[in-house]
Design an enzyme around this catalytic site. Structure first.
Site, PDB file in Angstrom:
ATOM      1  N   HIS A  92       0.792  -1.236   0.000  1.00  0.00           N
ATOM      2  CA  HIS A  92       0.000   0.000   0.000  1.00  0.00           C
ATOM      3  C   HIS A  92       0.824   1.285   0.000  1.00  0.00           C
ATOM      4  O   HIS A  92       0.269   2.375  -0.114  1.00  0.00           O
ATOM      5  CB  HIS A  92      -0.980   0.020   1.182  1.00  0.00           C
TER       6      HIS A  92
HETATM    7  C1  UD1 Z   1      -2.329   5.827   5.551  1.00  0.00           C
HETATM    8  C2  UD1 Z   1      -1.054   6.337   6.213  1.00  0.00           C
HETATM    9  C3  UD1 Z   1      -0.007   5.227   6.201  1.00  0.00           C
HETATM   10  C4  UD1 Z   1      -0.544   3.963   6.826  1.00  0.00           C
HETATM   11  C5  UD1 Z   1      -1.830   3.564   6.119  1.00  0.00           C
HETATM   12  C6  UD1 Z   1      -2.432   2.346   6.756  1.00  0.00           C
HETATM   13  C7  UD1 Z   1      -0.677   8.757   5.846  1.00  0.00           C
HETATM   14  C8  UD1 Z   1       0.145   9.764   5.136  1.00  0.00           C
HETATM   15  N1  UD1 Z   1      -0.485   7.481   5.472  1.00  0.00           N
HETATM   16  O1  UD1 Z   1      -2.012   5.552   4.183  1.00  0.00           O
HETATM   17  O2  UD1 Z   1       1.099   5.663   6.966  1.00  0.00           O
HETATM   18  O3  UD1 Z   1       0.405   2.924   6.688  1.00  0.00           O
HETATM   19  O4  UD1 Z   1      -2.758   4.651   6.212  1.00  0.00           O
HETATM   20  O5  UD1 Z   1      -3.448   1.803   5.993  1.00  0.00           O
HETATM   21  O6  UD1 Z   1      -1.452   9.097   6.701  1.00  0.00           O
HETATM   22  N2  UD1 Z   1      -9.073   4.811   0.597  1.00  0.00           N
HETATM   23  C9  UD1 Z   1     -10.296   4.189   0.449  1.00  0.00           C
HETATM   24  N3  UD1 Z   1     -11.010   3.900   1.559  1.00  0.00           N
HETATM   25  C10 UD1 Z   1     -10.574   4.183   2.829  1.00  0.00           C
HETATM   26  C11 UD1 Z   1      -9.341   4.826   2.963  1.00  0.00           C
HETATM   27  C12 UD1 Z   1      -8.602   5.134   1.835  1.00  0.00           C
HETATM   28  O7  UD1 Z   1     -10.734   3.905  -0.660  1.00  0.00           O
HETATM   29  O8  UD1 Z   1     -11.270   3.874   3.799  1.00  0.00           O
HETATM   30  C13 UD1 Z   1      -8.279   5.102  -0.623  1.00  0.00           C
HETATM   31  C14 UD1 Z   1      -8.560   6.450  -1.202  1.00  0.00           C
HETATM   32  O9  UD1 Z   1      -8.407   6.365  -2.576  1.00  0.00           O
HETATM   33  C15 UD1 Z   1      -7.424   7.289  -0.626  1.00  0.00           C
HETATM   34  C16 UD1 Z   1      -6.283   6.293  -0.604  1.00  0.00           C
HETATM   35  O10 UD1 Z   1      -6.901   5.057  -0.273  1.00  0.00           O
HETATM   36  O11 UD1 Z   1      -7.138   8.422  -1.373  1.00  0.00           O
HETATM   37  C17 UD1 Z   1      -5.205   6.600   0.384  1.00  0.00           C
HETATM   38  O12 UD1 Z   1      -5.738   6.766   1.698  1.00  0.00           O
HETATM   39  P1  UD1 Z   1      -4.962   7.678   2.766  1.00  0.00           P
HETATM   40  O13 UD1 Z   1      -5.682   7.639   4.045  1.00  0.00           O
HETATM   41  O14 UD1 Z   1      -4.652   9.024   2.203  1.00  0.00           O
HETATM   42  O15 UD1 Z   1      -3.560   6.970   2.909  1.00  0.00           O
HETATM   43  P2  UD1 Z   1      -3.166   5.439   3.105  1.00  0.00           P
HETATM   44  O16 UD1 Z   1      -2.529   4.972   1.864  1.00  0.00           O
HETATM   45  O17 UD1 Z   1      -4.310   4.655   3.631  1.00  0.00           O
END
Ligand code: UD1
Length: 379
Positions: A217
């Site tokens: 991820h």
């Molecule tokens: C975040 C943390 C990372 C951690 C990870 C655990 C930051 C900068 N990064 O990364 O350190 O290891 O969480 O999982 O805070 N999305 C969904 N559904 C959700 C959540 C996210 O579809 O419930 C998708 C969306 O497209 C979103 C992308 O995942 O834009 C990234 O989500 P985001 O919370 O920005 O960062 P993570 O990659 O989850």
């Protein structure tokens, strides 16, 4: 003592379970906890499932910020957290790890002089291009109590000028404590619960030792089509020997569908023994970690849990904050290189597992130590 706890991303919800359990079981008359969910993760299987499964109290507040650019997401959180802190007037703000939810808590609390308790402090990748690295450094330097899970964490803090000091603690005289890892508390507690309640091996028709578990991820892997294709090419080769189970983060699933990721889709077509499944609940991921042959991951949590359950781990990064795992021979760094992943695979095949290791992550009672230390110093 009243604390406000910030959670937002999946691993923080899991970590908060350990502290909430310690509060409920041993400190319910001493500590009142107000839980604020930023809403950074919002899908059912990225958030609610953990509350249902781990018995964490439902959040008192959900800010519902959702996804967005770093600036937008973090700014929305800061605004929401500040309001809660002003209303609740807690003795401390408790934050976990290194996500944008962590950083938002740091900015909000430090500016209005609410002492910050940082759990999982001191970890460093020494790569400031990682968003988490910036979040960690800023948070550690604004905290009043810093709880570090490992000796390496303590050494990193000392390099940045922190030292073990005498109370009273405040932002300019922070208290640094090496207390072990609350994720280890959790793994010990939930390992037997997982045996009783997880049905994932049956659901996926897996037999113990006969599959490999992968998670991917990190933006450095998901946002670069070449890196992701290279990882998938290695997974394809490995899948000829053992089935590969990939409970994929939505970020990765979304990316694979898009332009530029044709090579990844081609590997998936050619190697049906790579199986993408939805993100797993905590009890299910523990069952998968316990019974897999080996893990391949860019997640910090999965690296450690592999170690807790004595499974070898191929780290899909060039560096790790959990350096002791590599030093002990339990994990190998492979980045996103097909060649390095396959040579790590050969290495663990030859060795037939991991060498005997010593304990790195404490005694499984980190949460109790944290509660006591908070009460003594901020209560
Ligand atoms: C975040 C943390 C990372 C951690 C990870 C655990 C930051 C900068 N990064 O990364 O350190 O290891 O969480 O999982 O805070 N999305 C969904 N559904 C959700 C959540 C996210 O579809 O419930 C998708 C969306 O497209 C979103 C992308 O995942 O834009 C990234 O989500 P985001 O919370 O920005 O960062 P993570 O990659 O989850």
């Amino acid at each position: 003592m009243k604390i406000v706890t910030i959670i937002g991303a999946r691993p923080q919800i899991i970590k908060a379970a350990a502290l909430s359990r310690a509060i409920r079981e041993e400190f319910q008359h001493d500590i009142e906890e107000v839980i604020v969910h930023t809403g950074q993760h919002y899908d059912e299987n990225m958030s609610q499932v953990f509350f249902d499964e781990l018995g964490i109290p439902e959040p008192d507040v959900n800010l519902g910020v959702g996804s967005g650019s770093h600036g937008v997401q973090t700014a929305r959180m800061i605004e929401g957290i500040e309001k809660v802190l002003i209303e609740e007037q807690p003795d401390a703000l408790v934050i976990y790890g290194d996500t944008n939810s962590t950083l938002a808590g740091t900015v909000a609390a430090s500016k209005i002089h609410v002492p910050i308790v940082h759990i999982e402090s001191g970890l460093r990748s020494y790569k400031k291009q990682m968003p988490e690295e910036i979040n960690r450094i800023l948070t550690d330097h604004a905290s009043t109590l810093l709880f570090t899970p490992t000796k390496a964490g303590l050494t990193n803090l000392e390099k940045e000028g922190f030292r073990v000091s005498e109370p009273p603690y405040h932002i300019d005289n922070p208290g640094v404590f090496h207390c072990g890892d609350i994720m280890y508390d959790n793994s010990l507690h939930y390992a037997s619960v997982s045996d009783e309640r997880s049905n994932i091996l049956n659901e996926l028709e897996l037999s113990p030792g006969n599959f490999v578990l992968g998670t991917i991820h990190r933006p450095s892997n998901t946002d670069d089509p070449e890196n992701l294709a290279s990882i998938f090419m290695a997974l394809g080769r490995i899948s000829l020997e053992k089935q590969v189970i990939l409970p994929l983060h939505p970020r990765t699933t979304n990316k694979i569908k898009g332009e530029g990721y044709e090579a990844v889709r081609k590997v998936l077509d050619e190697y049906p023994n790579i199986r993408i499944v939805p993100p797993a609940s905590f009890l299910d991921i523990i069952a998968l970690e316990k019974h897999c042959y080996l893990t391949l991951t860019d997640s910090g949590g999965v690296q450690k849990e592999s170690f807790f359950f004595q499974r070898p781990c191929i780290i899909l990064r060039d560096e790790t904050e959990w350096i002791e795992l590599v030093e002990q021979g339990a994990a190998l760094l492979a980045g996103s290189s097909e060649e390095r992943i396959l040579s790590a695979w050969e290495h663990f095949n030859d060795k037939g597992g991991i060498p005997e290791t010593s304990q790195i992550f404490g005694d499984g009672k980190a949460a109790i130590f944290i509660c006591k230390t908070m009460l003594e110093n901020l209560g």
